[in-house]
Design an enzyme around this catalytic site. Structure first.
Site, PDB file in Angstrom:
ATOM      1  N   GLU A   1      36.025  36.326  42.830  1.00 48.65           N
ATOM      2  CA  GLU A   1      34.951  36.483  43.812  1.00 48.65           C
ATOM      3  C   GLU A   1      34.032  37.568  43.274  1.00 48.65           C
ATOM      4  O   GLU A   1      34.449  38.713  43.101  1.00 48.65           O
ATOM      5  CB  GLU A   1      35.529  36.879  45.177  1.00 48.65           C
TER       6      GLU A   1
ATOM      7  N   GLY B   1      35.347  41.550  42.995  1.00 44.76           N
ATOM      8  CA  GLY B   1      34.547  42.655  42.491  1.00 44.76           C
ATOM      9  C   GLY B   1      33.188  42.190  42.021  1.00 44.76           C
ATOM     10  O   GLY B   1      32.595  41.267  42.591  1.00 44.76           O
ATOM     11  N   SER B   2      32.704  42.789  40.950  1.00 48.97           N
ATOM     12  CA  SER B   2      31.353  42.531  40.479  1.00 48.97           C
ATOM     13  C   SER B   2      31.268  41.239  39.678  1.00 48.97           C
ATOM     14  O   SER B   2      32.274  40.723  39.167  1.00 48.97           O
ATOM     15  CB  SER B   2      30.876  43.692  39.608  1.00 48.97           C
TER      16      SER B   2
ATOM     17  N   LYS C   1      47.487  44.982  39.580  1.00 54.13           N
ATOM     18  CA  LYS C   1      46.810  46.087  38.925  1.00 54.13           C
ATOM     19  C   LYS C   1      46.111  46.859  40.027  1.00 54.13           C
ATOM     20  O   LYS C   1      45.115  46.426  40.595  1.00 54.13           O
ATOM     21  CB  LYS C   1      45.812  45.580  37.882  1.00 54.13           C
TER      22      LYS C   1
ATOM     23  N   CYS D   1      31.421  42.028  50.829  1.00 56.45           N
ATOM     24  CA  CYS D   1      30.928  40.936  49.987  1.00 56.45           C
ATOM     25  C   CYS D   1      30.056  39.976  50.775  1.00 56.45           C
ATOM     26  O   CYS D   1      29.327  39.171  50.189  1.00 56.45           O
ATOM     27  CB  CYS D   1      32.097  40.199  49.352  1.00 56.45           C
TER      28      CYS D   1
ATOM     29  N   GLU E   1      22.496  41.132  43.476  1.00 55.88           N
ATOM     30  CA  GLU E   1      23.181  41.819  44.564  1.00 55.88           C
ATOM     31  C   GLU E   1      23.071  43.334  44.394  1.00 55.88           C
ATOM     32  O   GLU E   1      23.218  43.864  43.299  1.00 55.88           O
ATOM     33  CB  GLU E   1      24.661  41.436  44.605  1.00 55.88           C
TER      34      GLU E   1
ATOM     35  N   GLY F   1      32.370  42.067  36.094  1.00 56.51           N
ATOM     36  CA  GLY F   1      33.822  42.140  35.944  1.00 56.51           C
ATOM     37  C   GLY F   1      34.482  40.781  36.005  1.00 56.51           C
ATOM     38  O   GLY F   1      35.371  40.471  35.201  1.00 56.51           O
ATOM     39  N   GLY F   2      34.073  39.964  36.966  1.00 57.58           N
ATOM     40  CA  GLY F   2      34.660  38.640  37.106  1.00 57.58           C
ATOM     41  C   GLY F   2      34.412  37.759  35.898  1.00 57.58           C
ATOM     42  O   GLY F   2      35.314  37.041  35.429  1.00 57.58           O
TER      43      GLY F   2
END
Length: 525
Positions: free
Chosen positions: A263, A239-240, A182, A300, A393, A243-244
């Site tokens: 991650e 990502g965030s 994606k 990250c 973060e 989202g994860g």
């Protein structure tokens, strides 16, 4: 540049409205129309992937290695056009993108070497013991085998190395799994170019159609459909945290749950031990000013939490850090949304009553859009421990200095901060023995612990661990960088009482691979 979805070896018909890429530095719309995938495209891509899997999982290791090397060569063959497009879509400088292309190609060749060598499958043979008493032992042979189609989400901050042909795709293909990517909406043109390189490699090496597909989307719906699809066997995401966790929840709620390797972010604490500051406070401050601001802080592993004990040396460190940060110009962030998020979150953090602003760079680049000004703030350990917002973060050039009264407070802060991708220790060699309890705590919460270095910069090698305890990742047993990243996409399978000639070559008698055998209850090689 083809803005359609690549499914198998063909481009899908266009039946939706297009979106375009934006240069984050100039705000100019870039050439190319890109078309979001539809649900039928998801079905088609995964149906192709399942069909390809029946062939690809059994292809010999040398052919798989040749395929990975062909992808690397095709990416290099794109030449300067790829560099120029990636720079235009990300706002990142030529040097950074050139280095990232080198890392991408290097990863592909690294996994090609791993596959060609072959011992990564961990083949184990327990030979039959027909005369064993009181019961005979059957012949049992075990190795790792591919699980099936992998969905890879491209990351925003690495348009090449964590994207279409990045480490997730390279390791999944190396394992014997087809991949459906994606593409990230921030760099669709770059993604299309790299997808075309993979497509050429598929055709030139005779890989099965459907071993690779790529779908566009400028929202979230296609990503959700890919994770929900019953033929998807695993997912990777960088990502965030939000989202994860959303993808992990979708995967867990399927009729047949699947693993998501997410991650999700990290504030990467830095322990500033007293003797190191006494000896080189100014040097450490300059080193970390560079690390905090490198790439507009869009890593990250950005050092978002600096930890020290109140002292005159720590004051010297703060003074130099303020001076160095103030000298650094603003930098363009990857997208307008990322920039706004950084500005909102950093401004919100500074409004917390416990937080004091140490420095905010005011050197803006004239005419540039989406600029982030490096910011460092300070808080006491007691206040940090009392406010959970302070450990969130902030993606960008931000860091928070936490000042403790003693080592016991530092230990509390580390435990409270939670799981991290990295933890750095700035220390003189002789003082490390005085902080065993603190260092033990540090090891418990991180995937990679550094001594006298900065966390920004992740070496791609066999020993690398890029993944840490929750919430940095959702499964700290795995890495997304390095050769052992391949283990995310495989499972163990044992064969019992099969004739060796019917088994995979790694389990056949006389195979020169690194095969462990248990003979008469003694492990031999």
């Amino acid at each position: 540049m083809n803005g359609r979805n690549l499914i198998g070896n063909e481009y899908a018909e266009v039946n939706t409205s297009a979106f375009q890429a934006i240069n984050p530095l100039t705000g100019v719309t870039l050439e190319g129309d890109f078309f979001p995938a539809q649900r039928n495209d998801v079905d088609e891509a995964l149906n192709y992937a399942v069909k390809a899997f029946t062939v690809y999982k059994n292809i010999d290791k040398d052919s798989k290695a040749a395929f990975l090397r062909a992808i690397a060569n095709e990416i290099l063959a794109l030449g300067d056009a790829l560099i120029e497009r990636a720079c235009a879509e990300s706002g990142l400088p030529v040097g950074r993108i050139t280095g990232e292309r080198g890392r991408t190609v290097g990863q592909l060749n690294m996994f090609a070497d791993l596959v060609a060598e072959g011992s990564w499958v961990d083949a184990i043979i327990d030979s039959a013991l027909p005369d064993r008493q009181p019961a005979a032992r059957p012949d049992i042979r075990r190795m790792l085998v591919a699980m099936g189609p992998v969905v890879v989400f491209g990351a925003s901050n690495f348009p090449l190395a964590f994207s279409v042909a990045g480490g997730d795709t390279a390791s999944a293909l190396a394992s014997g799994c087809p991949v459906v990517v994606k593409a990230h909406a921030a760099h669709p043109g770059t993604s299309a170019m790299v997808a075309s390189a993979i497509q050429k490699a598929v055709l030139s090496t005779g890989m099965p159609e459907g071993v690779f597909s790529m779908l566009f989307d400028n929202g979230y719906s296609i990503g959700e459909e890919l994770v929900k699809h019953p033929k998807t066997k695993s997912v990777t995401f960088t990502g965030s945290f939000k989202g994860g966790m959303a993808l992990s929840k979708i995967a867990a709620e399927r009729p047949v749950p699947i693993p998501v390797f997410a991650e999700m972010g990290s504030i990467n604490p830095v322990l500033l031990l007293p003797e190191a500051l006494d000896v080189r406070a100014e040097q450490i401050a300059e080193q970390y000013a560079g690390s905090i601001t490198m790439g507009a802080g869009q890593f990250c592993t950005n050092p978002g939490l600096l930890l020290g004990i109140n002292s005159a040396a720590l004051t010297r460190f703060k003074q130099t850090l303020v001076e160095k940060i103030a000298e650094i110009s603003s930098a363009t962030m990857l997208t307008p949304g990322i920039c706004k998020n950084f500005q909102d979150l950093s401004a919100g953090m500074l409004q917390e009553k416990e937080v004091t602003l140490l420095v905010k760079s005011e050197k803006q680049v004239e005419g540039a859009n989406n600029q982030a000004l490096a910011t460092v703030a300070e808080v006491s350990a007691k206040d940090f421990l009392a406010n959970p917002k302070l450990k969130e973060e902030i993606f960008g050039p931000w860091s928070l200095l936490v000042v403790a009264d003693d080592v016991a407070e530092l230990e509390e802060v580390l435990e409270y901060a939670g799981g991290q991708l990295t933890l750095s220790v700035m220390a003189e060699g002789a003082e490390l023995k005085n902080y065993k309890s603190l260092l033990d705590k540090a090891e418990d919460i991180t995937g990679r612990i550094l001594l006298n270095g900065v966390p920004t910069g992740v070496e791609v090698c066999a020993a690398m661990q890029h993944g840490g305890p929750f919430p940095a990742t959702n499964d700290s047993r795995f890495t997304s960088v390095g050769t052992t990243a391949i283990r995310r996409f495989v499972r163990p399978l044992s064969w019992q009482n099969w004739s060796p000639e019917l088994l995979p070559s790694a389990l056949q008698d006389g195979n020169p691979l690194n095969i462990w055998r248990l003979v008469d209850n003694e492990m031999t090689k």
